[in-house]
Design a protein around this motif. Structure first.
Motif, PDB file in Angstrom:
ATOM      1  N   ILE A 188      -3.897  17.051  13.273  1.00  0.00           N
ATOM      2  CA  ILE A 188      -4.758  17.294  12.111  1.00  0.00           C
ATOM      3  C   ILE A 188      -4.473  18.661  11.505  1.00  0.00           C
ATOM      4  N   LEU A 189      -4.430  19.689  12.354  1.00  0.00           N
ATOM      5  CA  LEU A 189      -4.225  21.054  11.853  1.00  0.00           C
ATOM      6  C   LEU A 189      -2.899  21.213  11.134  1.00  0.00           C
ATOM      7  N   ALA A 190      -1.845  20.627  11.695  1.00  0.00           N
ATOM      8  CA  ALA A 190      -0.509  20.784  11.108  1.00  0.00           C
ATOM      9  C   ALA A 190      -0.446  20.244   9.685  1.00  0.00           C
ATOM     10  N   GLN A 191      -1.319  19.296   9.372  1.00  0.00           N
ATOM     11  CA  GLN A 191      -1.342  18.721   8.031  1.00  0.00           C
ATOM     12  C   GLN A 191      -2.217  19.508   7.069  1.00  0.00           C
ATOM     13  N   ARG A 192      -3.083  20.359   7.618  1.00  0.00           N
ATOM     14  CA  ARG A 192      -4.095  20.975   6.760  1.00  0.00           C
ATOM     15  C   ARG A 192      -3.976  22.491   6.605  1.00  0.00           C
ATOM     16  N   ILE A 193      -3.171  23.144   7.436  1.00  0.00           N
ATOM     17  CA  ILE A 193      -3.004  24.586   7.296  1.00  0.00           C
ATOM     18  C   ILE A 193      -1.523  24.951   7.358  1.00  0.00           C
ATOM     19  N   HIS A 194      -1.218  26.122   6.837  1.00  0.00           N
ATOM     20  CA  HIS A 194       0.151  26.654   6.908  1.00  0.00           C
ATOM     21  C   HIS A 194       0.190  27.967   7.684  1.00  0.00           C
ATOM     22  N   ASN A 195      -0.904  28.302   8.351  1.00  0.00           N
ATOM     23  CA  ASN A 195      -0.925  29.490   9.207  1.00  0.00           C
ATOM     24  C   ASN A 195      -0.070  29.244  10.440  1.00  0.00           C
ATOM     25  N   PRO A 196       0.530  30.299  10.988  1.00  0.00           N
ATOM     26  CA  PRO A 196       1.198  30.150  12.290  1.00  0.00           C
ATOM     27  C   PRO A 196       0.206  29.649  13.330  1.00  0.00           C
ATOM     28  N   ILE A 197       0.678  28.816  14.234  1.00  0.00           N
ATOM     29  CA  ILE A 197      -0.182  28.237  15.259  1.00  0.00           C
ATOM     30  C   ILE A 197       0.268  28.697  16.638  1.00  0.00           C
ATOM     31  N   LEU A 222       5.612  20.730  20.901  1.00  0.00           N
ATOM     32  CA  LEU A 222       6.861  21.278  20.374  1.00  0.00           C
ATOM     33  C   LEU A 222       7.734  20.180  19.786  1.00  0.00           C
ATOM     34  N   ALA A 223       7.727  19.005  20.409  1.00  0.00           N
ATOM     35  CA  ALA A 223       8.499  17.877  19.883  1.00  0.00           C
ATOM     36  C   ALA A 223       7.964  17.427  18.527  1.00  0.00           C
ATOM     37  N   MET A 224       6.653  17.651  18.297  1.00  0.00           N
ATOM     38  CA  MET A 224       6.042  17.356  17.001  1.00  0.00           C
ATOM     39  C   MET A 224       6.378  18.424  15.968  1.00  0.00           C
ATOM     40  N   GLY A 225       7.002  19.521  16.409  1.00  0.00           N
ATOM     41  CA  GLY A 225       7.314  20.620  15.505  1.00  0.00           C
ATOM     42  C   GLY A 225       6.217  21.641  15.384  1.00  0.00           C
ATOM     43  N   VAL A 226       5.191  21.537  16.242  1.00  0.00           N
ATOM     44  CA  VAL A 226       4.029  22.426  16.172  1.00  0.00           C
ATOM     45  C   VAL A 226       4.158  23.550  17.194  1.00  0.00           C
ATOM     46  N   GLY A 227       3.884  24.762  16.747  1.00  0.00           N
ATOM     47  CA  GLY A 227       3.875  25.903  17.655  1.00  0.00           C
ATOM     48  C   GLY A 227       4.770  27.023  17.184  1.00  0.00           C
ATOM     49  N   ASP A 228       4.178  28.193  16.971  1.00  0.00           N
ATOM     50  CA  ASP A 228       4.931  29.387  16.583  1.00  0.00           C
ATOM     51  C   ASP A 228       4.882  30.458  17.664  1.00  0.00           C
ATOM     52  N   THR A 229       3.816  30.448  18.464  1.00  0.00           N
ATOM     53  CA  THR A 229       3.748  31.272  19.672  1.00  0.00           C
ATOM     54  C   THR A 229       3.210  30.383  20.785  1.00  0.00           C
ATOM     55  N   LEU A 230       3.493  30.775  22.023  1.00  0.00           N
ATOM     56  CA  LEU A 230       3.197  29.915  23.158  1.00  0.00           C
ATOM     57  C   LEU A 230       2.730  30.740  24.350  1.00  0.00           C
ATOM     58  N   ARG A 231       1.643  30.260  24.981  1.00  0.00           N
ATOM     59  CA  ARG A 231       1.253  30.812  26.274  1.00  0.00           C
ATOM     60  C   ARG A 231       1.016  29.669  27.254  1.00  0.00           C
ATOM     61  N   ILE A 232       1.600  29.771  28.419  1.00  0.00           N
ATOM     62  CA  ILE A 232       1.321  28.848  29.504  1.00  0.00           C
ATOM     63  C   ILE A 232       0.264  29.515  30.384  1.00  0.00           C
ATOM     64  N   SER A 233      -0.959  29.005  30.358  1.00  0.00           N
ATOM     65  CA  SER A 233      -2.080  29.644  31.060  1.00  0.00           C
ATOM     66  C   SER A 233      -2.185  29.125  32.490  1.00  0.00           C
ATOM     67  N   LEU A 234      -1.808  29.942  33.450  1.00  0.00           N
ATOM     68  CA  LEU A 234      -1.814  29.541  34.852  1.00  0.00           C
ATOM     69  C   LEU A 234      -2.699  30.473  35.671  1.00  0.00           C
ATOM     70  N   SER A 235      -3.323  29.927  36.690  1.00  0.00           N
ATOM     71  CA  SER A 235      -4.118  30.746  37.594  1.00  0.00           C
ATOM     72  C   SER A 235      -3.187  31.493  38.539  1.00  0.00           C
ATOM     73  N   GLY A 236      -3.284  32.818  38.575  1.00  0.00           N
ATOM     74  CA  GLY A 236      -2.425  33.580  39.471  1.00  0.00           C
ATOM     75  C   GLY A 236      -1.616  34.629  38.742  1.00  0.00           C
ATOM     76  N   ASP A 237      -0.438  34.880  39.233  1.00  0.00           N
ATOM     77  CA  ASP A 237       0.442  35.912  38.693  1.00  0.00           C
ATOM     78  C   ASP A 237       0.918  35.513  37.297  1.00  0.00           C
ATOM     79  N   PRO A 238       0.635  36.327  36.263  1.00  0.00           N
ATOM     80  CA  PRO A 238       1.078  35.968  34.910  1.00  0.00           C
ATOM     81  C   PRO A 238       2.591  35.913  34.759  1.00  0.00           C
ATOM     82  N   LEU A 239       3.337  36.473  35.717  1.00  0.00           N
ATOM     83  CA  LEU A 239       4.792  36.342  35.660  1.00  0.00           C
ATOM     84  C   LEU A 239       5.202  34.878  35.710  1.00  0.00           C
TER      85      LEU A 239
END
Length: 350
Positions: A188-197, A222-239
């Protein structure tokens, strides 16, 4: 080839986001922000691992004041994560934050939000509008329930609240822990905004299961073409978040981070311990920055053909194997020379 969704460009510090620029890897410290030494040390470790934007929690004025000292000692763009108190946002801007992360709905509409927007605009820094499944407004929840339409409506409402004050330097993020809900919302968002996601699953889980869930969800986005920045949120060491994010982006063919090791699982025909051999080659290539694909295959007959896309590969047999490149056999190699033979070819690769 993935066709990325077209978004406008926003600059976070010196890092361009959106507009077709490379997808940026983010993480967040889990130190006490008021402990400057510990926070800076973790940011340095994350920088070394490949993090490109870092976010820190700002729960009080002492943490906001610490941003000044943190900023002086790091090279990454610094994002201040604010909840509820607009004064923390103002102080973070004054302290030199490169971006604010807020939920406009819990900052408070009207003059408070206007002051934050005006301060960010004057400092020429963006605001990330952050909405998640745990913070939907009551009226939206009553109208839509916990649905993609509700999450998207909340994000659009929060964007419009800032735009009302003439602020357009906005990044949008909508997070849930449910993968399908996340995908449907971003359609829905990808069709309605042009802000980075900015994309990610909220509270994805432990390093093992959370990485798998994040890879499934983020890979689909990502396969849909959506995403300009990415965080993988995991419990534990952010490395672990950085390692996982790099692997996801590399697997999707969107970025390259040094060697990619591919390997077959092995079978009854295999005369070598594929797992041990792959692990040794991967470890020996850890400090190599060449974006090269290396294959470890368990069958001399089929291996070179199955891994013909690999730049360098070793197909092992009983006592000897075949070194190959792009499906073409280069030479036979004795079993005790497998690793050195592969590394030798990598060294020569341009």
């Amino acid at each position: 080839m993935i066709t990325r969704n077209k978004t406008k460009v926003v600059h976070i510090g010196g890092v361009p986001v959106g507009g077709g620029h490379p997808i940026v890897i983010q993480s967040m410290t889990n130190t006490d922000t008021r402990d400057v030494a510990a926070t800076v040390a973790q940011i340095h470790a994350l920088t070394e691992a490949g993090c490109e934007i870092i976010r820190v929690a700002v729960p009080d004025m002492e943490a906001a004041d610490a941003l000044k000292r943190i900023k002086q000692e790091i090279s990454l763009p610094l994002v201040a994560d604010i909840h509820f108190d607009y004064r923390l946002a103002l102080e973070s801007v004054a302290a030199g934050a490169d971006k604010l992360r807020i939920n406009p709905g819990n900052i408070g509409e009207g003059l408070r939000l206007q002051k934050v927007a005006e301060a960010a605009k004057a400092a020429e820094i963006p605001i990330r509008v952050g909405v998640n499944s745990g913070s939907l407004e009551k009226d939206i929840m009553a109208k839509y329930g916990m649905t993609a339409e509700g999450l998207a409506e909340s994000a659009l409402r929060n964007v419009s609240m800032l735009e009302k004050f003439g602020f357009y330097n906005i990044v949008v993020s909508v997070k849930a822990s449910n993968i399908q809900l996340t995908l449907d919302t971003h359609k829905i968002l990808a069709q309605r905004i042009h802000n980075p996601i900015h994309i990610g699953l909220t509270h994805a889980g432990t390093p093992y299961k959370g990485a798998i869930r994040s890879a499934a969800g983020m890979g689909s986005l990502l396969a849909m073409g959506v995403g300009d920045t990415l965080r993988i949120s995991l419990s534990g060491d952010p490395l672990d978040e950085i390692r996982c994010a790099k692997e996801v982006l590399a697997a999707m063919g969107l970025r390259k981070f040094g060697p990619t090791i591919i390997a077959c699982p092995g079978c009854g025909r295999t005369g070598t311990d594929i797992a041990a051999l792959s692990a040794e080659i991967e470890a020996r290539l850890e400090d190599i920055e060449k974006p090269i694909t290396v294959a470890v295959m368990g069958c001399v007959v089929n291996g070179p053909g199955e891994a013909r896309d690999a730049d360098i590969g070793i197909a092992v047999g009983r006592g000897a194997g075949a070194l190959f490149s792009k499906g073409e056999i280069l030479r036979k190699v004795p079993e005790d020379e497998y690793v050195d033979a592969v590394l030798g070819e990598v060294d020569k690769w341009e």
